[in-house]
Design a protein around this motif. Structure first.
Motif, PDB file in Angstrom:
ATOM      1  N   ASN A  12      68.537  30.680  26.660  1.00 21.32           N
ATOM      2  CA  ASN A  12      67.775  29.838  25.738  1.00 21.32           C
ATOM      3  C   ASN A  12      66.294  30.187  25.756  1.00 21.32           C
ATOM      4  O   ASN A  12      65.638  30.192  24.713  1.00 21.32           O
ATOM      5  N   ILE A  13      65.784  30.450  26.937  1.00 21.90           N
ATOM      6  CA  ILE A  13      64.380  30.841  27.054  1.00 21.90           C
ATOM      7  C   ILE A  13      64.155  32.140  26.286  1.00 21.90           C
ATOM      8  O   ILE A  13      63.196  32.288  25.520  1.00 21.90           O
ATOM      9  N   GLU A  14      65.059  33.060  26.487  1.00 22.56           N
ATOM     10  CA  GLU A  14      64.949  34.362  25.825  1.00 22.56           C
ATOM     11  C   GLU A  14      64.962  34.185  24.298  1.00 22.56           C
ATOM     12  O   GLU A  14      64.219  34.845  23.575  1.00 22.56           O
ATOM     13  N   MET A  15      65.794  33.270  23.835  1.00 21.78           N
ATOM     14  CA  MET A  15      65.868  33.018  22.400  1.00 21.78           C
ATOM     15  C   MET A  15      64.557  32.442  21.877  1.00 21.78           C
ATOM     16  O   MET A  15      64.069  32.854  20.834  1.00 21.78           O
ATOM     17  N   THR A  16      64.030  31.489  22.605  1.00 17.85           N
ATOM     18  CA  THR A  16      62.749  30.889  22.212  1.00 17.85           C
ATOM     19  C   THR A  16      61.695  31.972  22.046  1.00 17.85           C
ATOM     20  O   THR A  16      60.906  31.950  21.106  1.00 17.85           O
ATOM     21  N   MET A  17      61.744  32.927  22.945  1.00 19.14           N
ATOM     22  CA  MET A  17      60.755  34.003  22.898  1.00 19.14           C
ATOM     23  C   MET A  17      60.919  34.884  21.676  1.00 19.14           C
ATOM     24  O   MET A  17      59.943  35.416  21.152  1.00 19.14           O
ATOM     25  N   LYS A  18      62.146  35.057  21.253  1.00 16.27           N
ATOM     26  CA  LYS A  18      62.382  35.988  20.147  1.00 16.27           C
ATOM     27  C   LYS A  18      61.980  35.388  18.821  1.00 16.27           C
ATOM     28  O   LYS A  18      61.569  36.083  17.900  1.00 16.27           O
ATOM     29  N   SER A  19      62.103  34.088  18.716  1.00 16.21           N
ATOM     30  CA  SER A  19      61.671  33.458  17.478  1.00 16.21           C
ATOM     31  C   SER A  19      60.203  33.082  17.612  1.00 16.21           C
ATOM     32  O   SER A  19      59.519  33.497  18.535  1.00 16.21           O
ATOM     33  N   GLN A  20      59.721  32.356  16.692  1.00 17.29           N
ATOM     34  CA  GLN A  20      58.421  31.711  16.797  1.00 17.29           C
ATOM     35  C   GLN A  20      57.260  32.710  16.924  1.00 17.29           C
ATOM     36  O   GLN A  20      57.423  33.901  17.027  1.00 17.29           O
ATOM     37  N   SER A  21      56.115  32.130  16.924  1.00 16.32           N
ATOM     38  CA  SER A  21      54.909  32.942  17.119  1.00 16.32           C
ATOM     39  C   SER A  21      54.600  32.935  18.602  1.00 16.32           C
ATOM     40  O   SER A  21      53.519  32.578  19.037  1.00 16.32           O
ATOM     41  N   PHE A  22      55.620  33.356  19.345  1.00 16.76           N
ATOM     42  CA  PHE A  22      55.554  33.225  20.795  1.00 16.76           C
ATOM     43  C   PHE A  22      54.647  34.292  21.393  1.00 16.76           C
ATOM     44  O   PHE A  22      53.752  34.019  22.188  1.00 16.76           O
ATOM     45  N   LEU A  76      58.939  28.334   5.848  1.00 14.03           N
ATOM     46  CA  LEU A  76      59.042  29.792   5.776  1.00 14.03           C
ATOM     47  C   LEU A  76      57.694  30.447   6.024  1.00 14.03           C
ATOM     48  O   LEU A  76      57.619  31.516   6.629  1.00 14.03           O
ATOM     49  N   SER A  77      56.628  29.801   5.556  1.00 13.22           N
ATOM     50  CA  SER A  77      55.328  30.459   5.706  1.00 13.22           C
ATOM     51  C   SER A  77      54.705  30.193   7.065  1.00 13.22           C
ATOM     52  O   SER A  77      53.929  31.002   7.556  1.00 13.22           O
ATOM     53  N   GLN A  78      55.069  29.046   7.699  1.00 16.00           N
ATOM     54  CA  GLN A  78      54.377  28.713   8.940  1.00 16.00           C
ATOM     55  C   GLN A  78      55.290  28.544  10.143  1.00 16.00           C
ATOM     56  O   GLN A  78      54.800  28.319  11.251  1.00 16.00           O
ATOM     57  N   GLY A  79      56.584  28.605   9.927  1.00 19.82           N
ATOM     58  CA  GLY A  79      57.508  28.435  11.041  1.00 19.82           C
ATOM     59  C   GLY A  79      57.693  26.973  11.410  1.00 19.82           C
ATOM     60  O   GLY A  79      56.965  26.102  10.931  1.00 19.82           O
TER      61      GLY A  79
END
Lengths: 243, 243
Positions: free
Chosen positions: A111-121, B29-32
């Motif tokens: 789950n942590i890994e997934m969080t990292m892959k999405s978002q403006s992490f 979509l534009s800001q997550g």
DNA sequence: AAAAAATTTGACTAACGGTCAATTTATGAC
DNA sequence: GTCATAAATTGACCGTTAGTCAAATTTTTT
């Protein structure tokens, strides 16, 4: 190894960073990235929040560090896996084994890994921590590449129009994708899944078949290879079931 | 279709919900998911935040609704794809095509989908919205299943020890996994990727080869099938390149 | 036109990531 | 041992945001 040249201050600093990462890891795994708060972490490590920020420049920076420490362990497993003495396809299978072993050993880490892959992490983490993560990612990738090249050189894996790098990427992709999909409750229902690990390994296998990797031996007894992998490389892996 | 039996109130309610979802979609979509705020959304739709909460019980509930609306479009594409007249393997390829078409048409939607898969996202959404999402997910899954069964029945796809459901799951897995992995900048560097779509389709193909799906025709000219899929089913898909 | 019901609002709360002036602790010169 | 200086640590405080709800507004009914 000589006496470390680090000052007491440096050693204290490193020890505290380790303390932070350990506690952060525990909280992250149990509560997820959104769930865990830096106030809780500060209380847990018995230092103030400000102190945490002397080590990490953001929550993401800290989470990435935790993730990197886990990725390091995965890279270790991969490098152990490719030491397996056998045909290239078997060594590829050993990597798949390592991957699943990691999944079983750290079920919540995904789950942590997934969080990292999405978002403006990533952009919120420091350059330094990103580099460290890339280093460990590189280790896992090189391990896979080595096995692919072994496949090429031994002739077990046809040199088609697909590069070694793309094949390694495909191996990683099918593993990650299968892991994700087989975790989704709705999917488990739709497809009638009870053991995610089995699904992941099955799909890894089908993919390698698709690359015609050692396909001459379609009836090869993988169960016995698995047993050897477990005994020789991962004696601590107790999850292996006879399929 | 008779005059709708909905009252003016009901129609207004539905219209407003649509308005909210449309604006939320744009902002998401534009800001997550993290990036967009409900205050911004309220301002954007010219209603107060309280009104939003008359329709959705949490931010996650709203995001899930947006995701479901996109998933509905994907399901539509899938159902169009399986109308392709051709061999089962070609129809499977048409689904892969639909999937990639969706990726191209809504490039940022994937991040929302990822956010949903991780985190404690689902438990914060309402039962009703989760159901709606499952419905659309079911449609995509059934579309894949239909093609797999066509494969079985036509004899193009050997009935091995793997069930139709597991094969459909594997198709979804390799697509999702390849999409994720080929988006990671570090991976793009390591594996030398410039076109994610190509990677995804290649991996889909290798997987189907692994299932021995129509493997008798190893030299089959997929490029021409692709052209037919595009012309006959997805005339709006302009991204297809000759590989 | 007034009363009642339904709808809409936005100020408010709590929680959290992040900051930094103030405080505490450690150091070293004498 | 004392004191001045430097270094390390703190936690009150800030801005933002998801979510709430009593009050205000609008609509419907009588």
């Amino acid at each position: 190894m000589p006496v470390p040249t680090l000052s007491r201050k440096d050693r204290e600093r490193i020890a505290r960073e380790q303390l932070i990462v350990e506690h952060a890891r525990r909280l992250l795994l149990s509560q997820g990235f959104q769930g865990f708060s830096l106030d809780d972490l500060a209380k847990s490590i018995e230092y103030s929040k400000g102190t945490i920020y002397l080590h990490f420049e953001s929550k993401e920076d800290l989470a990435l560090t935790v993730a990197t420490s886990a990725l390091r362990e995965r890279a270790n497993l991969f490098e152990r896996a490719i030491r397996f003495k056998g045909k290239s396809r078997e060594r590829a299978r050993a990597i798949g084994f390592a991957c699943c072993h990691f999944m079983v050993a750290y079920p919540d880490f995904f789950n942590i890994e997934m969080t990292m892959k999405s978002q403006s992490f990533w952009e919120k983490a420091s350059e330094k921590r990103r580099m460290e993560n890339s280093m460990q990612g590189g280790r896992t990738f090189r391990a896979m590449l080595e096995v692919v090249h072994h496949g090429f050189e031994s002739g077990d894996l046809p040199r088609a129009h697909i590069s070694a790098e793309h094949i390694a990427l495909a191996m990683a992709s099918v593993t990650m994708g299968s892991h994700i999909m087989s975790q989704i409750p709705e999917m488990r229902l739709l497809a009638g899944i009870d053991d995610s690990i089995l699904i992941v390994r099955q799909n890894q296998d089908v993919l390698l078949d698709g690359f015609k990797w050692n396909s001459l031996f379609a009836d090869y007894d993988y169960a016995s290879t698995d047993r050897r992998i477990q005994q020789e490389i991962f004696p601590e892996a107790a999850w292996l079931k006879s399929a």
